[in-house]
Design an enzyme around this catalytic site. Structure first.
Site, PDB file in Angstrom:
ATOM      1  N   THR A  73      49.782  60.949  -5.510  1.00 11.67           N
ATOM      2  CA  THR A  73      49.115  59.764  -4.974  1.00 11.67           C
ATOM      3  C   THR A  73      49.527  58.574  -5.820  1.00 11.67           C
ATOM      4  OG1 THR A  73      47.243  61.118  -4.264  1.00 11.67           O
ATOM      5  CG2 THR A  73      46.904  58.732  -4.372  1.00 11.67           C
ATOM      6  N   LYS A 105      47.660  58.145   2.455  1.00 10.65           N
ATOM      7  CA  LYS A 105      46.994  58.961   1.433  1.00 10.65           C
ATOM      8  C   LYS A 105      45.935  58.161   0.691  1.00 10.65           C
ATOM      9  CE  LYS A 105      45.750  62.170  -1.318  1.00 10.65           C
ATOM     10  NZ  LYS A 105      46.540  62.823  -2.346  1.00 10.65           N
ATOM     11  N   LYS A 148      41.621  56.835 -10.992  1.00  9.95           N
ATOM     12  CA  LYS A 148      42.985  56.405 -10.662  1.00  9.95           C
ATOM     13  C   LYS A 148      43.134  56.069  -9.179  1.00  9.95           C
ATOM     14  CE  LYS A 148      46.177  59.586  -9.879  1.00  9.95           C
ATOM     15  NZ  LYS A 148      46.811  59.417  -8.545  1.00  9.95           N
TER      16      LYS A 148
END
EC number: 1.1.1.411
Length: 296
Positions: free
Chosen positions: A96, A172, A240
């Site tokens: 990702t 994503k 994150k």
């Protein structure tokens, strides 16, 4: 047997490597943890000492590491894969990352004569191990041609979202927006129930059979009930990933109030020392509640 390389034998990568072996591929692997490499080699895989060794052996290299920085290290660090890959080889990036970074990586690899697929994954360790995960992919037609049936060996759902890198990573991070918000909301709901004296198991039973349920509530609050915060996906992953979501929206001057609130919740949990625990540990930020204990 066609040789396929996979770098990163974490919760998802190990299952993907196992799925490739079941699919009839000769799988060459590398991980920064030698014990993980040797364990997979004992099952019939081939151990490699570096990303370069994987690249020398295979025309398709799949990277399943945590983030863009680790992917850079896999490709361009000491004994990196990029310099060892033969022209026309394919690099499949499953992390990702910032979509703009993925677009730039495609350009860098194309300049070296290499093919690239922007291919983030979703589904968790169990679905990776059973070959039932989802891949959100984008790349040049030549990259898909080179991949052949390799993607299908790892995933039940392979979505083709564009003819160049970027859209795979965009989809994503939108998925991660929902996943992070849903986990945060699930934790908030369970915390309120505990504060109000509702039996946690009863609350879980009712919600999972009612309209308020979500996949994340059903999956993650089971961890809370068990008192087990062994990381399947850690708090810091959502620090994150929701950060990437907010960075993307900020660049477009697009408001994401729920994502921002969820990000602050994960930041708070991480700052309190829970960053490496399962992401359900975000519930630990709520005061005045007694969480279920792990059975001894």
């Amino acid at each position: 047997m066609q040789k396929v390389g996979l770098i990163g034998l974490g919760a998802m990568g190990r299952g993907m490597a196992q799925s490739l072996r079941r699919g009839g591929y000769a799988v060459h692997v590398h991980d920064v943890r030698p014990d993980a490499v040797q364990a997979f080699a004992a099952e019939g895989g081939t151990a490699c000492s570096s990303p370069a060794d994987v690249a020398k052996a295979c025309d398709i290299v799949i990277s399943v590491v945590v983030n863009a920085a680790q992917t850079e290290e896999v490709l361009f660090g000491a004994n990196g894969a990029a310099a060892a890959m033969r022209p026309g080889s394919l690099f499949v990036m499953c992390s990702t990352v910032d979509p703009n970074w993925s677009v730039a990586l495609e350009q860098r690899l194309e300049a070296m004569g290499l093919l690239y697929l922007d291919a983030p994954i979703s589904g968790g360790a169990a679905k990776a191990a059973s070959g039932q995960m989802t891949m959100m992919t984008a790349g040049r037609p030549q990259a898909y041609e080179k991949a052949g049936d390799v993607l299908k060996a790892m995933a039940a759902n392979v979505y083709k979202l564009g003819d160049r890198a970027g859209n795979g990573s965009k989809v994503k991070i939108i998925n991660q927006l929902l996943a992070g918000v849903h986990i945060a909301a699930a934790a908030e709901a369970m915390a309120l129930g505990l504060r109000e004296g509702v039996d946690a198991a009863a609350l879980y039973e009712v919600i999972t059979h009612s309209a308020g349920n979500s996949w994340m509530f059903e999956n993650r609050m089971a961890h809370v009930l068990a008192g087990d915060y062994t990381p399947l996906s850690a708090v810091d992953i959502f620090v994150k990933d929701l950060g990437l979501v907010l960075d993307t929206a900020r660049a477009a001057k697009f408001p994401l109030p729920l994502s921002a609130a969820a990000h602050q919740m994960f930041l708070q949990a991480s700052a309190a020392g829970h960053g490496r625990e399962d992401d359900s540990a975000v519930i630990k930020i709520f005061p005045g509640i007694e969480l279920p204990k792990k059975a001894s």
